[in-house]
Enzyme design. Sequence first.
Site, PDB file in Angstrom:
ATOM      1  N   ASP A   1       0.812  -1.213   0.000  1.00 37.06           N
ATOM      2  CA  ASP A   1       0.000   0.000   0.000  1.00 37.06           C
ATOM      3  C   ASP A   1       0.846   1.264   0.000  1.00 37.06           C
ATOM      4  O   ASP A   1       0.308   2.370  -0.111  1.00 37.06           O
ATOM      5  CB  ASP A   1      -0.969   0.005   1.188  1.00 37.06           C
ATOM      6  CG  ASP A   1      -0.273  -0.144   2.522  1.00 37.06           C
ATOM      7  OD1 ASP A   1       0.858  -0.655   2.564  1.00 37.06           O
ATOM      8  OD2 ASP A   1      -0.864   0.242   3.560  1.00 37.06           O
TER       9      ASP A   1
ATOM     10  N   GLU B   1      12.781   1.231  14.967  1.00 39.61           N
ATOM     11  CA  GLU B   1      12.652   2.357  14.044  1.00 39.61           C
ATOM     12  C   GLU B   1      12.314   3.604  14.849  1.00 39.61           C
ATOM     13  O   GLU B   1      13.136   4.503  15.007  1.00 39.61           O
ATOM     14  CB  GLU B   1      11.576   2.087  12.998  1.00 39.61           C
ATOM     15  CG  GLU B   1      11.369   3.247  12.030  1.00 39.61           C
ATOM     16  CD  GLU B   1      10.171   3.062  11.110  1.00 39.61           C
ATOM     17  OE1 GLU B   1      10.082   3.809  10.126  1.00 39.61           O
ATOM     18  OE2 GLU B   1       9.332   2.193  11.380  1.00 39.61           O
TER      19      GLU B   1
END
Length: 353
Positions: free
Chosen positions: A18, A206
Amino acid sequence: MTLDTAPLPKVLLHDHLDGGVRPATVLELARETGYTELPADDPVALGEWFRAAADSGSLVRYLETFAHTVGVMQTADALHRVAYECVRDLSDDGVVYAEVRYAPEQHLEQGLSLEEVVEAVNAGFRDGERDAAVAGRPIVVRALLTAMRHAAKSREIAELAVRYRDDGVGGFDIAGAEAGYPPTRHLDAFEYLRRENAHFTIHAGEAFGLPSIWEAIQWCGAERLGHGVRIVDDIQQDVDGRPHLGRLAAFVRDRRIPLEMCPSSNVQTGAAESIAAHPITFLKDLTFRVTLNTDNRLMSNTSMSKEMQLLVDEAGWSKTDLLWVTLNAMKSAFLPFDQRLRLIEDVIKPGYR
């Protein structure tokens, strides 16, 4: 002479379906499916909006970009088309092996079942592989099924990944906000996958630090780390600049746990200051098993060739460095060993020679 990375064979382990939709496709699917929330009505302007929103520094605006792409990916035909175009775009960029991840639970708004979502994407990947081979750009693509960290479907998605592992699904992943949603919330899914001898990676390190990485590896048994840039927090340098690895960093390096690193994306989200200062170069020099990836090609306006070229131009990488991370990625792929070896010996090494 400047190194041109475009012709080099590439291996991609961390790419979101996506996050890589063509802007023109988003517009056409919006018209076909009745989605009316897009912020622009022509492909160029829409592509620029996605990139600007991703660069804005606003998490709310960044997440809004995915609301639009997911919003038009709610039918079997739309999923098939996006998957097919993903394969063709990657093969045109020189990618010879890719693992593309997506969250089936995000594509149920118009009545599809989880199984119908997976089968539509798988069919798109297979048709893309077929036509890429006919065009002389062969590629192997495997799906990774993602569960969202904030939701409660991880065991169901893990079972789905096992059910379809002989039909093009390579493994499992969890994604979403790290803070407040540790991987141990999904321990049942990971224990099930290990009992089933199934592969999985975990987004960790992250936006959140070492505890996220430690839990992903030591509690959950992650084979790879999605991003993992914060492992540098466990590496100190003395007054002479010599690095000293902490226990966790040393374990990650010693066990050859692959790091799925995404430089452009990390700069956008603030996980790295710049391409030149991105930890991937420091970790490469310390011989961690780093791999190079795109993350979200639409939002970062990137490709594997662009990511490679940025490292060459801004971080001083050589063709030898690029071959090394490409081999790292192929060795770390969720693909049977004989097939990995065949791609390394028959495609990647000859391509670099």
